[in-house]
Enzyme design. Structure first.
Site, PDB file in Angstrom:
ATOM      1  N   ASP A  31       0.861  -1.189   0.000  1.00 24.63           N
ATOM      2  CA  ASP A  31       0.000   0.000   0.000  1.00 24.63           C
ATOM      3  C   ASP A  31       0.893   1.234   0.000  1.00 24.63           C
ATOM      4  O   ASP A  31       1.914   1.257   0.694  1.00 24.63           O
ATOM      5  CB  ASP A  31      -0.901   0.011   1.260  1.00 24.63           C
ATOM      6  N   THR A  35      -4.673   6.728   0.265  1.00 25.99           N
ATOM      7  CA  THR A  35      -5.964   6.849   0.952  1.00 25.99           C
ATOM      8  C   THR A  35      -6.112   5.784   2.043  1.00 25.99           C
ATOM      9  O   THR A  35      -7.072   5.828   2.805  1.00 25.99           O
ATOM     10  CB  THR A  35      -7.154   6.736  -0.040  1.00 25.99           C
ATOM     11  N   GLY A  36      -5.197   4.845   2.092  1.00 25.67           N
ATOM     12  CA  GLY A  36      -5.209   3.833   3.152  1.00 25.67           C
ATOM     13  C   GLY A  36      -4.534   4.374   4.403  1.00 25.67           C
ATOM     14  O   GLY A  36      -3.983   5.476   4.396  1.00 25.67           O
ATOM     15  N   ASP A  56       4.116   1.743  -4.148  1.00 24.78           N
ATOM     16  CA  ASP A  56       3.179   2.208  -5.176  1.00 24.78           C
ATOM     17  C   ASP A  56       3.211   1.206  -6.333  1.00 24.78           C
ATOM     18  O   ASP A  56       4.209   1.116  -7.060  1.00 24.78           O
ATOM     19  CB  ASP A  56       3.619   3.604  -5.642  1.00 24.78           C
ATOM     20  N   VAL A  57       2.132   0.459  -6.491  1.00 29.64           N
ATOM     21  CA  VAL A  57       2.130  -0.641  -7.464  1.00 29.64           C
ATOM     22  C   VAL A  57       1.967  -0.184  -8.912  1.00 29.64           C
ATOM     23  O   VAL A  57       1.818  -1.021  -9.802  1.00 29.64           O
ATOM     24  CB  VAL A  57       1.063  -1.716  -7.129  1.00 29.64           C
ATOM     25  N   TYR A 145     -12.275   6.981 -12.497  1.00 28.13           N
ATOM     26  CA  TYR A 145     -12.404   5.723 -11.749  1.00 28.13           C
ATOM     27  C   TYR A 145     -13.073   4.663 -12.627  1.00 28.13           C
ATOM     28  O   TYR A 145     -12.565   3.548 -12.769  1.00 28.13           O
ATOM     29  CB  TYR A 145     -13.233   5.976 -10.490  1.00 28.13           C
ATOM     30  N   LYS A 149     -11.247   1.229 -14.091  1.00 26.51           N
ATOM     31  CA  LYS A 149     -11.695  -0.116 -13.706  1.00 26.51           C
ATOM     32  C   LYS A 149     -12.168  -0.899 -14.927  1.00 26.51           C
ATOM     33  O   LYS A 149     -11.988  -2.123 -14.993  1.00 26.51           O
ATOM     34  CB  LYS A 149     -12.803  -0.019 -12.652  1.00 26.51           C
ATOM     35  N   TYR A 159      -5.008 -10.842 -20.168  1.00 20.33           N
ATOM     36  CA  TYR A 159      -3.976 -11.706 -19.557  1.00 20.33           C
ATOM     37  C   TYR A 159      -4.492 -13.135 -19.417  1.00 20.33           C
ATOM     38  O   TYR A 159      -3.731 -14.093 -19.515  1.00 20.33           O
ATOM     39  CB  TYR A 159      -3.522 -11.145 -18.194  1.00 20.33           C
ATOM     40  N   ARG A 186     -17.789   9.304   1.646  1.00 14.81           N
ATOM     41  CA  ARG A 186     -18.887   8.464   1.166  1.00 14.81           C
ATOM     42  C   ARG A 186     -20.121   8.664   2.032  1.00 14.81           C
ATOM     43  O   ARG A 186     -20.051   9.137   3.164  1.00 14.81           O
ATOM     44  CB  ARG A 186     -18.451   7.006   1.134  1.00 14.81           C
TER      45      ARG A 186
HETATM   46  N1  UDP Z   1     -24.302  11.365  -0.976  1.00 17.99           N
HETATM   47  C1  UDP Z   1     -25.073  12.226  -0.212  1.00 17.99           C
HETATM   48  N2  UDP Z   1     -24.481  12.876   0.830  1.00 17.99           N
HETATM   49  C2  UDP Z   1     -23.176  12.721   1.166  1.00 17.99           C
HETATM   50  C3  UDP Z   1     -22.388  11.825   0.398  1.00 17.99           C
HETATM   51  C4  UDP Z   1     -22.994  11.182  -0.674  1.00 17.99           C
HETATM   52  O1  UDP Z   1     -26.282  12.413  -0.468  1.00 17.99           O
HETATM   53  O2  UDP Z   1     -22.727  13.351   2.146  1.00 17.99           O
HETATM   54  C5  UDP Z   1     -24.948  10.638  -2.074  1.00 17.99           C
HETATM   55  C6  UDP Z   1     -24.220  10.694  -3.412  1.00 17.99           C
HETATM   56  O3  UDP Z   1     -24.619  11.810  -4.170  1.00 17.99           O
HETATM   57  C7  UDP Z   1     -24.663   9.388  -4.038  1.00 17.99           C
HETATM   58  C8  UDP Z   1     -24.843   8.439  -2.850  1.00 17.99           C
HETATM   59  O4  UDP Z   1     -24.981   9.275  -1.721  1.00 17.99           O
HETATM   60  O5  UDP Z   1     -25.908   9.540  -4.688  1.00 17.99           O
HETATM   61  C9  UDP Z   1     -23.657   7.506  -2.641  1.00 17.99           C
HETATM   62  O6  UDP Z   1     -22.481   8.278  -2.653  1.00 17.99           O
HETATM   63  P1  UDP Z   1     -21.058   7.716  -2.274  1.00 17.99           P
HETATM   64  O7  UDP Z   1     -20.102   8.855  -2.350  1.00 17.99           O
HETATM   65  O8  UDP Z   1     -21.126   6.964  -1.004  1.00 17.99           O
HETATM   66  O9  UDP Z   1     -20.703   6.627  -3.384  1.00 17.99           O
HETATM   67  P2  UDP Z   1     -21.153   6.337  -4.894  1.00 17.99           P
HETATM   68  O10 UDP Z   1     -22.189   5.296  -4.787  1.00 17.99           O
HETATM   69  O11 UDP Z   1     -21.704   7.589  -5.510  1.00 17.99           O
HETATM   70  O12 UDP Z   1     -19.919   5.871  -5.525  1.00 17.99           O
END
Ligand code: UDP
Length: 314
Positions: A31, A35-36, A56-57, A145, A149, A159, A186
């Site tokens: 790691d 962010t970890g 850093d991988v 992101y 992915k 691979y 989140r």
């Molecule tokens: N969200 C929210 N308030 C917050 C953070 C996120 O309403 O303080 C909403 C965001 O707009 C999304 C959902 O919650 O619709 C999930 O967001 P998150 O960032 O957890 O992850 P995502 O699923 O979008 O990758």
């Protein structure tokens, strides 16, 4: 088994490393701590069978000795994090996947890629099945992101087809639980920390968008079942119980007994309107399904934040 876990100090990577050690695997954790956090692995640091390298991988990865499995979990995963680190996110998904696949090929190891429900973008098929190709804006802010992915999945399959590497791809849906950074941005961590602090819960947009939240222990059990299975190709591992963000806010207030109010903030660009995994495939090929209800999982996670185990300031 001797297993390499990238992103071992991250939220899911650390739970995964602990679960692998618990079943007797040797774990080499890598790691770069972008962010970890070392706090996530503090309890397993001294355990025999665990070693950790700050690395850093996206650079060439060398591990001495035999390796049976490579699990690539390194990446910023919260929208807040990957918007702050767009190039690093693209690099760890592309170059990091390439380097770690190279390691698996060299060692004759099985390879498991941490992919994401974000490969479905703002989905036009609901719930999402693995054969849906997705609806992603490649040039939007979340594209860093999502596309990294998607590229990672393509690289893993190449691979597999070209070099015969034994690959597994897990598409992880919103996962929560102890070990999340309190400020990772989140929705579950934001709401819980806001509720516990008596601050307003920030609902983005009208709160009618949906997500399906999986408790981390369930998620890790599914990932290990996939690792041990014979199934090549993407498998959704998530909890199919769908909630609006507004419902989640209400549940967080109930579980914490918080008097916080709810405020609305602007909806982020390209925020998916709905998300829910179809887990028929996981049920069939892994015999897996989640067990922890959202209310119970939120209570456990609230307890974690209450005890202040998260790194201060995240
Ligand atoms: N969200 C929210 N308030 C917050 C953070 C996120 O309403 O303080 C909403 C965001 O707009 C999304 C959902 O919650 O619709 C999930 O967001 P998150 O960032 O957890 O992850 P995502 O699923 O979008 O990758």
């Amino acid at each position: 088994m001797r297993t390499v876990v990238t992103g071992a100090a991250g939220f899911i990577g650390s739970h995964l490393s602990r679960a692998l050690l618990d079943r007797g695997d040797e774990v080499v954790g890598l790691d770069n701590l972008l962010t970890g956090s070392l706090d996530n692995v503090a309890d397993i640091f001294g355990r025999s069978g665990f070693s950790f390298v700050d690395y850093d991988v996206t650079n060439f990865v060398h591990i001495a000795g035999p390796v049976d499995a490579v699990l690539h979990f390194a990446s910023p995963a919260s929208p807040k994090d990957y918007l702050e680190h767009p190039i690093k996110t693209l690099k760890v998904g592309s170059l990091g996947t390439h380097k770690t696949l190279g390691l698996a090929k060299d060692k004759g190891a099985r390879y498991l890629l941490a992919s994401t429900s974000e490969v479905y973008g703002d989905p036009q098929v609901h719930p999402q099945t693995e054969d849906y190709w997705g609806h992603v804006n490649p040039v939007g802010p979340r594209g860093v992101y999502d596309e990294a992915k998607r590229f990672a999945e393509a690289m893993a399959m190449a691979y597999h087809r070209y070099h015969g590497v034994d690959v597994r791809i897990v598409r992880i849906f919103n996962t929560y639980g102890p070990g999340m950074r309190p400020s990772d941005g989140r929705v579950v961590s934001n709401f819980l920390v806001q509720a516990l602090d008596g601050k307003p819960l920030t609902v983005y947009g009208d709160g009618n968008q949906t997500r399906s939240f999986c408790y981390v222990d369930d998620e890790v059990r599914g990932i290990i079942a996939l690792l041990d299975s014979d199934y090549v190709g993407p498998v959704n591992v998530g909890n199919p119980n769908e909630f609006t963000v507004r419902d989640l806010a209400g549940l967080v207030l109930e579980v914490t007994g918080s008097p916080s109010e709810i405020v609305h903030e602007p909806l982020p660009v390209d925020d998916p309107a709905v998300r829910r995994p179809d887990i028929s495939l996981a049920r069939r090929v892994l015999g897996w399904e989640p067990a922890v209800e959202l209310r119970e999982g939120l209570a456990r996670t609230a307890e974690y934040f209450r005890r202040g185990l998260g790194a201060p300031g995240g």
